[in-house]
Scaffold this motif. Structure first.
Motif, PDB file in Angstrom:
ATOM      1  N   PRO A   1      64.092  41.356  30.515  1.00 40.95           N
ATOM      2  CA  PRO A   1      62.936  42.146  30.036  1.00 40.95           C
ATOM      3  C   PRO A   1      62.222  42.890  31.163  1.00 40.95           C
ATOM      4  O   PRO A   1      61.785  44.016  30.981  1.00 40.95           O
TER       5      PRO A   1
ATOM      6  N   LEU B   1      63.360  44.294  33.705  1.00 47.32           N
ATOM      7  CA  LEU B   1      64.060  45.484  34.206  1.00 47.32           C
ATOM      8  C   LEU B   1      63.626  46.734  33.430  1.00 47.32           C
ATOM      9  O   LEU B   1      63.652  47.842  33.959  1.00 47.32           O
ATOM     10  N   GLY B   2      63.239  46.554  32.176  1.00 49.47           N
ATOM     11  CA  GLY B   2      62.775  47.712  31.384  1.00 49.47           C
ATOM     12  C   GLY B   2      63.895  48.662  31.005  1.00 49.47           C
ATOM     13  O   GLY B   2      63.707  49.875  30.978  1.00 49.47           O
ATOM     14  N   ASN B   3      65.065  48.112  30.691  1.00 55.57           N
ATOM     15  CA  ASN B   3      66.210  48.944  30.315  1.00 55.57           C
ATOM     16  C   ASN B   3      65.971  49.554  28.928  1.00 55.57           C
ATOM     17  O   ASN B   3      65.911  48.846  27.928  1.00 55.57           O
ATOM     18  N   GLN B   4      65.864  50.878  28.877  1.00 56.31           N
ATOM     19  CA  GLN B   4      65.553  51.531  27.604  1.00 56.31           C
ATOM     20  C   GLN B   4      66.735  51.529  26.649  1.00 56.31           C
ATOM     21  O   GLN B   4      66.598  51.840  25.477  1.00 56.31           O
TER      22      GLN B   4
ATOM     23  N   ALA C   1      66.569  39.940  25.278  1.00 57.40           N
ATOM     24  CA  ALA C   1      65.951  41.170  25.809  1.00 57.40           C
ATOM     25  C   ALA C   1      64.454  41.220  25.536  1.00 57.40           C
ATOM     26  O   ALA C   1      63.704  41.810  26.308  1.00 57.40           O
TER      27      ALA C   1
ATOM     28  N   PRO D   1      61.555  50.369  23.016  1.00 59.62           N
ATOM     29  CA  PRO D   1      61.099  49.074  22.518  1.00 59.62           C
ATOM     30  C   PRO D   1      59.823  48.615  23.230  1.00 59.62           C
ATOM     31  O   PRO D   1      59.627  48.888  24.419  1.00 59.62           O
TER      32      PRO D   1
ATOM     33  N   GLN E   1      58.825  45.813  24.374  1.00 62.09           N
ATOM     34  CA  GLN E   1      58.907  44.963  25.577  1.00 62.09           C
ATOM     35  C   GLN E   1      59.286  45.792  26.809  1.00 62.09           C
ATOM     36  O   GLN E   1      58.926  45.449  27.929  1.00 62.09           O
ATOM     37  N   VAL E   2      59.994  46.902  26.569  1.00 62.16           N
ATOM     38  CA  VAL E   2      60.362  47.782  27.690  1.00 62.16           C
ATOM     39  C   VAL E   2      59.105  48.485  28.202  1.00 62.16           C
ATOM     40  O   VAL E   2      58.844  48.530  29.413  1.00 62.16           O
TER      41      VAL E   2
ATOM     42  N   ALA F   1      57.105  46.066  30.134  1.00 63.15           N
ATOM     43  CA  ALA F   1      57.652  45.817  31.481  1.00 63.15           C
ATOM     44  C   ALA F   1      57.337  46.996  32.406  1.00 63.15           C
ATOM     45  O   ALA F   1      56.947  46.809  33.566  1.00 63.15           O
ATOM     46  N   LEU F   2      57.498  48.213  31.873  1.00 65.11           N
ATOM     47  CA  LEU F   2      57.255  49.398  32.707  1.00 65.11           C
ATOM     48  C   LEU F   2      55.770  49.520  33.061  1.00 65.11           C
ATOM     49  O   LEU F   2      55.420  49.810  34.206  1.00 65.11           O
TER      50      LEU F   2
ATOM     51  N   ARG G   1      54.987  47.087  35.716  1.00 63.21           N
ATOM     52  CA  ARG G   1      55.536  47.462  37.022  1.00 63.21           C
ATOM     53  C   ARG G   1      54.626  48.456  37.744  1.00 63.21           C
ATOM     54  O   ARG G   1      54.456  48.399  38.948  1.00 63.21           O
TER      55      ARG G   1
END
Lengths: 548, 312
Positions: A126, A128-131, A146, B42, B44-45, B48-49, B52
């Motif tokens: 999570p 890492l923020g992989n879109q 995820a 999403p 959660q992304v 997270a971003l 960061r």
């Protein structure tokens, strides 16, 4: 002062003298040395396959890394890559991949099943923020991991059987799963390199810089000059290195499409990312062999905000959709061979071509509008088309504005917003009708249809239909045959084109200028590039520039 | 002089502070964030971003953190280019933009001063009208028109010069330098003409001529010094403008400079990059204005006397 002026003049003169007779073009030098000069649209955000999202990054990563499965460059059917073979269980849920023993990283390390398991775990972290993490969601528990609900990766359906055998278990049979494996978000990354420069979940370390990068693709990273060029050279460790005929590729961040076309004309590029609209006809007329236009897996459409009173009436939406003359639009406004679209899924998406009851019928549209209480457009609220600032979107919006005025006698305003503002307006429902497009992530109707599920993040229209949801979520995934599955998609698509929360307008084409010396460049509807098959064969005819 | 310089530098601090504060809060209040995307991202992304880049904190706290980092010379990481810091991007491409600006300035000064002086020598004759008309066209012609025109003529038709790149092919710096310098050359031509015309009527020029000095010595040694004062005052802001305004030329000629980041950052909502480039260009403008004032003071004895003071 006199002396200084003379000095300055002398400098300028010298500068000019050294300039003239600038010598060999990139193309002719590239043809001699086996270097392909590629217009790549933009500076890559990053080269980490689990972080990036754009096409320019995709192109470079396709040269540097390879997944378990690749695709036939023309048909896009899955073909072996790092996995030399695979088997699928009878219920279609368990895939076992046999990794070839000759697969190597560019530093010579062997590539194993463990590398994939580690890489996929990283891609789903999570932090890492992989879109593109959702590409993994067909795998058991991938979504839970995820989203942080599950901490233990051993419960995710990825299992290392042996160093050369990887087993993947899916929640439901997913016929397009092999397609996903060729998406860069599922590519492996070199563990030791990533750990050398930071934590697996860190997105901003230096592991992707030239000199640090370790990949497993047909090429390896040689140089990365910010905003100038990314150079890759042939990777001798690649398992299929004998197929690779290019010695290298130089990717240029050609942001301005007009500059890019001029660079092509001056033979500084072999290939352009795009073609300016005004130049399409010129090339088609004067150098048809240099322009390549192919169908593209993308649809241009308008979204309705069905939460608004007048647009919640399906008769109004139908009237608006039926009074757009798409044929005239593509022939007179867009002029690049785009196809009029009456469905959201582009025709022949892996054998699926949806039929649609939608047609161009202004008379029926007027009747529908009258039934909805707006006879001759009387009393129809002033409605606004929102688009992100771009000349082509403006032209389309103006044409549609005129068609609606002419056929339905309604007044429509057009309004442009800067890209990020537009995205904000669209996702917060602050629009009436908005321009949109969708490019398939993989070649399957599902990529165009599951976005219209109730409450889906990409739906944004406020539209919801239980039967549609059931067909996409239950009927299609459990279909036993491709025919049954496509029938479920067709039924869902019929609901969509009957209720029309969107207006499909046209199907995209990809447009490129390609130098005749570039060979082995296959076209496919994803416009995905497989550089390993490309090569350069210098032509005998001398250089001749197009004079517009 | 030292007092003058330190006074000006002290004045710059509140100016910079206002620029930083206004920019920071303006960009954070603009609709659309750095991570809004065409495809739904999403939750959660996004979380997270945001974590960061500290976007999950209140704006005032982000502002204080930013000021703290800035005090240590850290512009922060780029939002758009995750693996790069804003410092790296600015200072990595500054050399190219500065080099382009320098060549453009060279073009502007040489052509501008020559045209202006030539025109001023015979006012209201063809020798005046022709260069001044050309200068007017130069001022009016935007670089996005001049650049492609030069490319078409010298790059595509005549094939004399490369049409893009920077330092890759010999001569690829010529067309960008001319494109960027042209409108400034035109301004300089008009300024130097005006300055020269004024000076040429002064008593000391008449005296120089009366002494029997040859005309070219009168012009070069006596007239130019005073005549170019307006040009010198213009050079400082002009050079800062050249650096900040190189975006169009860098795009037309595919030059890896700083100007491209400046505009892209705003479109991308790359907060740290917008801040970094804005601060950088503000400092540049302040410094070059100061430099041009110092230069003007040094050349003009009258000003030197006014700003004088014990230390100079």
């Amino acid at each position: 002062m006199m002396f200084k002026t003379q000095h300055g003049l002398l400098c300028l003169l010298l500068l000019i003298l050294t300039a003239c007779g600038s010598g060999e073009s990139n193309v002719s030098k590239g043809n001699r040395e086996g270097i392909l000069h590629w217009g790549n649209a933009a500076e890559p955000q990053e080269l980490d396959p689990h972080v990036v999202t754009g096409v320019p990054e995709h192109n470079i990563i396709m040269a540097l890394i390879e997944g378990l499965v690749s695709k036939n460059p023309t048909t896009l059917e899955p073909i072996p890559a790092v996995a030399e073979s695979w088997s699928v269980s009878e219920d279609g849920r368990v895939y076992t991949f046999n990794i070839r023993s000759t697969a190597r990283w560019s530093n010579g390390d062997p590539l194993t099943a463990e590398d994939f398991a580690w890489s996929w775990r990283r891609a789903l972290l999570p932090e890492l923020g992989n879109q593109y993490a959702y590409m993994y969601y067909p795998i058991v528990n991938a979504e839970a991991f995820a989203t942080g609900e599950l901490q233990d990766f051993s419960q995710v359906g990825v299992k290392v059987i042996s160093p050369l055998s990887l087993q993947v278990t899916l929640t439901h049979p997913t016929p397009f799963f092999l397609q996903l494996l060729d998406h860069y978000s599922m590519f492996p990354v070199h563990r030791a390199t990533i750990e050398k420069f930071g934590q697996p979940g860190e997105a901003n370390t230096l592991w992707t810089r030239a000199g640090n990068f370790v990949g497993n693709g047909p090429f390896m990273l040689e140089q990365w000059d910010l905003n100038k060029v990314v150079k890759v050279k042939k990777n001798p460790q690649y398992w299929d290195a004998s197929t690779v005929r290019l010695n290298g590729i130089y990717f240029y961040p050609t942001e301005n499409v007009t500059t890019e076309e001029r660079m092509f004309r001056a033979e500084q590029l072999h290939y352009t990312y795009d073609v300016p609209i005004e130049k399409i006809a010129v090339y088609q007329r004067e150098k048809p062999q240099q322009i390549k236009i192919s169908p593209y897996l993308g649809t241009y459409f308008y979204r309705f905000n069905t939460r608004l009173k007048h647009l919640s009436d399906v008769r109004v939406r139908k009237a608006l959709a039926m009074s757009i003359d798409r044929k005239s639009l593509v022939e007179n406004v867009l002029k690049a061979g785009q196809l009029p679209a009456y469905t959201i899924t582009p025709p022949n998406t892996l054998g699926y071509t949806a039929s649609s009851q939608l047609r161009y019928d202004p008379a029926a549209a007027r009747t529908l509008l009258a039934e909805a209480g707006y006879k001759d457009g009387e009393g129809f609220p002033v409605t606004e088309i929102l688009y992100n600032t771009h000349e082509q979107h403006r032209k389309v919006a103006v044409a549609i504005q005129q068609m609606w005025k002419k056929e339905l006698n309604i007044n429509v305003r057009i309004h442009n917003q800067d890209w990020k503002v537009y995205l904000d307006s669209e996702s917060s429902g602050n629009f009436q009708i908005s321009r949109a497009s969708w490019i398939g992530d993989y070649v399957d109707p599902n990529s165009f249809l599951d976005m219209w599920l109730t409450g889906g993040g990409n739906n944004r229209t406020g539209w919801s239909n239980k039967t549609f949801d059931y067909l996409i979520q239950n009927v299609a995934p459990s279909a036993k045959t491709k025919k049954q599955r496509y029938a479920a998609f067709q039924e869902a698509e019929s609901i969509l084109t009957d209720e029309l929360p969107i207006i499909p307008i046209y199907t995209y084409v990809s447009k490129h200028l390609v130098h005749p010396s570039v060979k082995g460049l296959s076209s496919n509807i994803l416009d995905t590039l497989y550089f390993k098959y490309m090569y350069l064969e210098p032509e005998s005819e001398p250089r001749s520039a197009i004079k517009p | 002089m030292l007092k003058f310089i330190s006074g000006r530098l002290l004045q710059a601090i509140p100016v910079l502070f206002i620029v930083i504060t206004a920019t920071f809060f303006l960009i954070h209040s603009a609709p659309g964030g750095p991570f809004s995307a065409d495809r739904a991202v999403p939750a959660q992304v996004i979380k997270a971003l945001n974590a960061r880049y500290h976007l999950d904190q209140p704006v005032w706290q982000q502002y204080l953190t930013y000021l703290g980092d800035l005090a240590q010379g850290d512009f922060g990481p780029s939002f758009k280019f995750p693996g790069r810091s804003v410092n790296e991007m600015i200072f990595g491409s500054l050399g190219t933009t500065a080099e382009l600006g320098l060549y453009a300035m060279l073009v502007a000064v040489i052509i501008g001063v020559l045209a202006g002086v030539v025109a001023a020598l015979k006012p209201n004759t063809a020798q005046d009208y022709v260069p001044m008309s050309v200068a007017m066209v130069g001022i009016c012609m935007p670089s996005f028109l001049l650049g492609p025109l030069l490319v078409l003529v010298f790059g595509i038709y005549l094939e004399w010069l490369p049409i893009s790149g920077w330092g890759d092919i010999p001569g690829d710096k010529i067309l960008p330098a001319i494109t960027l310098g042209a409108s400034y050359a035109a301004y300089i031509a008009r300024l130097s003409r005006g300055g020269m015309l004024e000076v040429m009527t002064q008593d000391y020029i008449r005296t120089a001529r009366a002494k029997g000095l040859p005309e070219h010595i009168v012009i070069i040694k006596h007239a130019l010094r005073g005549g170019l004062m307006p040009v010198i005052a213009f050079l400082g802001p002009a050079f800062a403008g050249l650096l900040a305004g190189s975006f169009v030329v860098e795009t037309i000629f595919q030059i890896p400079g700083l100007g491209r980041f400046y505009v892209q950052a705003a479109f991308n909502r790359d907060y740290t990059m917008i801040m970094g480039t804005t601060i950088f260009f503000s400092v540049t403008i302040i410094l070059f204005n100061l430099l041009s004032d110092i230069l003007a003071t040094w050349i003009n004895p009258k000003l030197r006397h006014q700003s004088g003071g014990a230390e100079s």
